[in-house]
Each structure stands twice: as structure tokens, then as C-alpha cells.
Design a protein around this motif. Structure first.
Motif, PDB file in Angstrom:
ATOM      1  N   LEU A  59       0.835  -1.197   0.000  1.00  0.00           N
ATOM      2  CA  LEU A  59       0.000   0.000   0.000  1.00  0.00           C
ATOM      3  C   LEU A  59       0.870   1.248   0.000  1.00  0.00           C
ATOM      4  CD1 LEU A  59      -2.795   1.262   0.061  1.00  0.00           C
ATOM      5  CD2 LEU A  59      -2.789   1.041   2.554  1.00  0.00           C
ATOM      6  N   ARG A  60       1.952   1.242   0.774  1.00  0.00           N
ATOM      7  CA  ARG A  60       2.886   2.376   0.788  1.00  0.00           C
ATOM      8  C   ARG A  60       3.440   2.626  -0.613  1.00  0.00           C
ATOM      9  NH1 ARG A  60       7.233   4.606   3.863  1.00  0.00           N
ATOM     10  NH2 ARG A  60       8.360   5.976   2.407  1.00  0.00           N
ATOM     11  N   LYS A  61       3.782   1.576  -1.331  1.00  0.00           N
ATOM     12  CA  LYS A  61       4.322   1.745  -2.680  1.00  0.00           C
ATOM     13  C   LYS A  61       3.307   2.407  -3.602  1.00  0.00           C
ATOM     14  CE  LYS A  61       7.481  -2.214  -2.432  1.00  0.00           C
ATOM     15  NZ  LYS A  61       7.790  -3.585  -2.937  1.00  0.00           N
ATOM     16  N   GLN A  62       2.029   2.006  -3.488  1.00  0.00           N
ATOM     17  CA  GLN A  62       0.989   2.627  -4.315  1.00  0.00           C
ATOM     18  C   GLN A  62       0.823   4.105  -3.984  1.00  0.00           C
ATOM     19  OE1 GLN A  62      -2.743   0.364  -4.928  1.00  0.00           O
ATOM     20  NE2 GLN A  62      -1.800  -1.226  -3.650  1.00  0.00           N
ATOM     21  N   ILE A  63       0.856   4.406  -2.695  1.00  0.00           N
ATOM     22  CA  ILE A  63       0.696   5.799  -2.273  1.00  0.00           C
ATOM     23  C   ILE A  63       1.882   6.639  -2.751  1.00  0.00           C
ATOM     24  CG2 ILE A  63       0.589   7.315  -0.257  1.00  0.00           C
ATOM     25  CD1 ILE A  63      -0.955   5.017   1.156  1.00  0.00           C
ATOM     26  N   ASP A  64       3.088   6.071  -2.668  1.00  0.00           N
ATOM     27  CA  ASP A  64       4.274   6.795  -3.136  1.00  0.00           C
ATOM     28  C   ASP A  64       4.157   7.123  -4.619  1.00  0.00           C
ATOM     29  OD1 ASP A  64       5.358   6.697  -0.621  1.00  0.00           O
ATOM     30  OD2 ASP A  64       6.826   5.133  -1.065  1.00  0.00           O
ATOM     31  N   VAL A  65       3.665   6.175  -5.412  1.00  0.00           N
ATOM     32  CA  VAL A  65       3.486   6.415  -6.846  1.00  0.00           C
ATOM     33  C   VAL A  65       2.474   7.531  -7.076  1.00  0.00           C
ATOM     34  CG1 VAL A  65       2.601   5.418  -8.987  1.00  0.00           C
ATOM     35  CG2 VAL A  65       4.159   4.096  -7.553  1.00  0.00           C
ATOM     36  N   THR A  66       1.394   7.513  -6.310  1.00  0.00           N
ATOM     37  CA  THR A  66       0.357   8.540  -6.445  1.00  0.00           C
ATOM     38  C   THR A  66       0.919   9.932  -6.162  1.00  0.00           C
ATOM     39  OG1 THR A  66      -1.358   6.959  -5.801  1.00  0.00           O
ATOM     40  CG2 THR A  66      -1.889   9.288  -5.607  1.00  0.00           C
ATOM     41  N   PHE A  67       1.712  10.057  -5.091  1.00  0.00           N
ATOM     42  CA  PHE A  67       2.326  11.343  -4.772  1.00  0.00           C
ATOM     43  C   PHE A  67       3.324  11.756  -5.863  1.00  0.00           C
ATOM     44  CE2 PHE A  67       1.215  10.557  -0.173  1.00  0.00           C
ATOM     45  CZ  PHE A  67       0.392  11.663  -0.052  1.00  0.00           C
ATOM     46  N   ARG A  68       4.084  10.811  -6.332  1.00  0.00           N
ATOM     47  CA  ARG A  68       5.091  11.125  -7.349  1.00  0.00           C
ATOM     48  C   ARG A  68       4.429  11.589  -8.640  1.00  0.00           C
ATOM     49  NH1 ARG A  68       7.835   6.919  -6.723  1.00  0.00           N
ATOM     50  NH2 ARG A  68       6.994   5.603  -8.408  1.00  0.00           N
ATOM     51  N   ASP A  69       3.344  10.924  -9.030  1.00  0.00           N
ATOM     52  CA  ASP A  69       2.624  11.321 -10.244  1.00  0.00           C
ATOM     53  C   ASP A  69       2.022  12.716 -10.102  1.00  0.00           C
ATOM     54  OD1 ASP A  69       3.260   8.896 -11.344  1.00  0.00           O
ATOM     55  OD2 ASP A  69       1.280   7.984 -11.015  1.00  0.00           O
ATOM     56  N   ALA A  70       1.662  13.089  -8.871  1.00  0.00           N
ATOM     57  CA  ALA A  70       1.068  14.413  -8.632  1.00  0.00           C
ATOM     58  C   ALA A  70       2.123  15.485  -8.383  1.00  0.00           C
ATOM     59  CB  ALA A  70       0.115  14.354  -7.452  1.00  0.00           C
ATOM     60  N   GLY A  71       3.391  15.073  -8.347  1.00  0.00           N
ATOM     61  CA  GLY A  71       4.457  16.039  -8.095  1.00  0.00           C
ATOM     62  C   GLY A  71       4.501  16.531  -6.667  1.00  0.00           C
ATOM     63  N   VAL A  72       4.046  15.694  -5.743  1.00  0.00           N
ATOM     64  CA  VAL A  72       4.001  16.064  -4.333  1.00  0.00           C
ATOM     65  C   VAL A  72       5.059  15.260  -3.573  1.00  0.00           C
ATOM     66  CG1 VAL A  72       2.600  16.067  -2.233  1.00  0.00           C
ATOM     67  CG2 VAL A  72       1.564  16.665  -4.435  1.00  0.00           C
ATOM     68  N   ALA A  73       5.807  15.950  -2.707  1.00  0.00           N
ATOM     69  CA  ALA A  73       6.807  15.274  -1.873  1.00  0.00           C
ATOM     70  C   ALA A  73       6.335  15.316  -0.421  1.00  0.00           C
ATOM     71  CB  ALA A  73       8.160  15.955  -2.013  1.00  0.00           C
ATOM     72  N   PRO A  74       5.685  14.249   0.056  1.00  0.00           N
ATOM     73  CA  PRO A  74       5.167  14.275   1.435  1.00  0.00           C
ATOM     74  C   PRO A  74       6.306  14.259   2.452  1.00  0.00           C
ATOM     75  CG  PRO A  74       4.964  12.081   0.511  1.00  0.00           C
ATOM     76  CD  PRO A  74       5.432  12.959  -0.608  1.00  0.00           C
ATOM     77  N   ARG A  75       6.019  14.789   3.635  1.00  0.00           N
ATOM     78  CA  ARG A  75       7.001  14.798   4.719  1.00  0.00           C
ATOM     79  C   ARG A  75       6.639  13.677   5.689  1.00  0.00           C
ATOM     80  NH1 ARG A  75       6.906  20.079   6.220  1.00  0.00           N
ATOM     81  NH2 ARG A  75       5.345  19.777   7.842  1.00  0.00           N
ATOM     82  N   ILE A  76       7.314  12.539   5.520  1.00  0.00           N
ATOM     83  CA  ILE A  76       7.012  11.376   6.358  1.00  0.00           C
ATOM     84  C   ILE A  76       7.799  11.496   7.660  1.00  0.00           C
ATOM     85  CG2 ILE A  76       7.174   8.873   6.558  1.00  0.00           C
ATOM     86  CD1 ILE A  76       6.797   8.721   3.530  1.00  0.00           C
TER      87      ILE A  76
END
Length: 291
Positions: free
Chosen positions: A200-217
Motif C-alpha cells: 500500500l505504501r508503494k501505491q501511495i508513493d506512486v500517487t504522490f510522485r505522479d502528482a508532483g508532491v513530496a510528502p514529509r514522512i
């Protein structure tokens, strides 16, 4: 020597006479006498001295009877064991589950099962999915719930639940007013997340990357329950499924749909090539009904 001969000998010892033994066994007295003679010939020593129409046990017979009694007690134990298994089945259900289902579906299923089978003990271990798989495959557990990322070779498996990830945020967070949360909404927010190898983390990372967003984990963990607790404590925003959030205090956490949709699938798994007891079947029925 056969079981019937030994049974007749034991009945004569208990009742004291051949006629009484015949009556209790519902056979004729000559049949009793013939059986005793055949047993004596086979074992090689006399069992009774015939004195004035009475059967007096020989010292050898008394020693033999001691072992006969012990063997009959063993048979009684076997009968008791068989009756217990017939009435209660296997006395314990051993289950392993991934964290995401351990606070909602599994407790509900156990509660329903225990209401019908109060004498059956349930052992529950909450583990990472790959550990659930390994322990079920080795026969340490009777049934397991795991994410579909596991290696399914050597186990029986079936689809259990398809999960859609929800965005979980602390109550009164600025994003609570949104009906749907999107990657851009989380720009600059603190996130509590699963470890990088989680599917699930991998899917979420792809979603953020496609949106050009760098989350602060700010925190990584393997357990959905830990993410829920961290979100409730105000540490950050996380992603959980509705089942993982089951039983939470809704005054401390708010769930919102996340777009684009990401999700996971859980499997119900069992050891390969092993028959299910009646109670295990009943327990699995409770798990399926509790989804």
C-alpha cells in the motif's frame, strides 16, 4: 488371544462366577467356559482353579488381570477422548492475522464463534503478513489473514477483503472539512506511513510522485493500528482502511476518501493439504460473515 476372550475373562473376575458373567455378557455359560479354556491354552498358564463348581483365580490370573484392567482403562480414556472430540472438535483454534484486520473483523468473528462454542480456546497472534504466511504454511497456525503480497506457494488461499485506503487525520485538522482528500491537499503535511516495502505504501508513493508532491514522512511503521494511534495522538496524517480503523474513537480521528483510489487485498490462508476440523470450519464461517 483376542479382545473378546480378554473381555470374558475380565467379566468373570469382576462377577465371580461364569454364570453371572454369561448373564452380563448376554451369552451362554458354555461359551464363557470355552472362551476361558481357549485363552488358557493360548497364554500357557491356568487362570482359574475349579473347586466345587466355583472358579478361583490363580496367582497368575491376578497378575494378568492387573494388566487387563490397565488396558481397559486405556480404552475408556480413548472412548472419552473420542466423545470429547465428537462433541467439541479440536480444542483450540490457532489464528494469525495482519494488523489491519486485528481490531475489527477478527474480534467480531471471535466473539460470534465463542458465543456458539464457548469451550473452544482461540489463540490470536498479530504479525506481519509474511510471518502470518510462514507460520500458517508450517502448520503452527490453523488459519491466517494476510496481505496479498505474500508468497502463496504451499498454502491454500482465497480472496478475503478488497480494501480501499482512506485518509486518516486528527480531529479538527484543517483538512477535515474536505469531502475527498487528494495528493495536492497533503503538500507540506506531516505523514505517518507504512514502511517502504509495504505494498500500500508503494501505491501511495506512486500517487504522490505522479502528482508532483513530496510528502514529509515523520514516522514509519508496519502496523495499521500504530498508524491509527499516531493519527489520534496528532502526530500526522496517515492512510488506513475502514477495517483497520474499526473500533476507533471517532472523536479523535476523521476518515475521508482519498483520490485517486489506492487499495490492497487481504487473503484468508490455511495450511496446504490439511483437513479442516468441524470447529475450524465454523470459525472460518464466522470470519467470512464478519467482513
Amino acid at each position: 488371544m483376542n479382545h473378546r476372550q480378554v473381555e470374558i475373562f475380565a467379566m468373570v473376575m469382576k462377577s465371580g462366577t461364569a454364570s453371572r458373567a454369561a448373564e452380563l455378557l448376554n451369552i451362554t455359560q458354555p461359551a464363557v467356559s470355552r472362551s476361558l479354556s481357549e485363552l488358557e491354552a493360548e497364554i500357557g498358564f491356568p487362570l482359574f482353579d475349579r473347586v466345587r463348581n466355583r472358579l478361583l483365580p490363580t496367582p497368575e490370573a491376578l497378575l494378568f488381570y492387573r494388566d487387563v484392567e490397565a488396558s481397559f482403562q486405556g480404552m475408556d480414556k480413548l472412548r472419552t477422548s473420542a466423545a470429547w472430540i465428537r462433541d467439541r472438535g479440536a480444542g483450540e483454534i490457532r489464528m494469525a492475522s495482519l494488523s489491519a484486520l486485528s481490531s475489527s473483523v477478527v474480534p467480531r468473528a471471535i466473539s460470534w464463534f465463542r458465543a456458539k462454542h464457548p469451550d473452544i480456546r482461540v489463540t490470536l497472534h498479530v504479525l506481519w503478513s509474511r510471518d502470518v504466511r510462514d507460520r500458517v504454511a508450517s502448520g503452527q497456525f490453523d488459519v491466517g489473514l494476510a496481505a496479498d503480497e505474500i508468497d502463496v506457494s504451499g498454502i491454500h488461499y482465497q480472496n478475503f477483503i478488497n480494501h480501499r485506503a482512506l485518509c486518516a487525520m486528527p480531529a479538527r485538522h484543517r483538512l477535515c472539512g474536505l469531502e475527498v482528500v487528494r495528493p495536492r491537499d497533503l503538500e507540506g503535511e506531516d505523514l505517518v506511513s507504512y514502511v517502504p516495502e509495504d505494498r500500500l505504501r508503494k501505491q501511495i508513493d506512486v500517487t504522490f510522485r505522479d502528482a508532483g508532491v513530496a510528502p514529509r514522512i515523520v514516522v514509519e511503521t508496519i502496523y495499521a493500528s500504530s498508524i491509527c494511534s499516531l493519527v489520534s495522538a496528532g502526530v500526522g496524517i496517515g492512510f488506513v482502511t475502514a477495517h483497520a480503523a474499526g473500533g476507533l474513537d471517532c472523536s479523535k480521528i476523521v476518515l475521508r476518501p482519498f483520490e485517486p483510489a489506492v487499495g490492497s487485498r487481504s487473503l484468508l490462508i490455511m495450511p496446504f493439504d490439511r483437513q479442516k476440523s468441524q470447529h475450524l470450519r465454523a470459525f472460518i464461517d464466522c470470519l467470512l460473515a464478519a467482513r
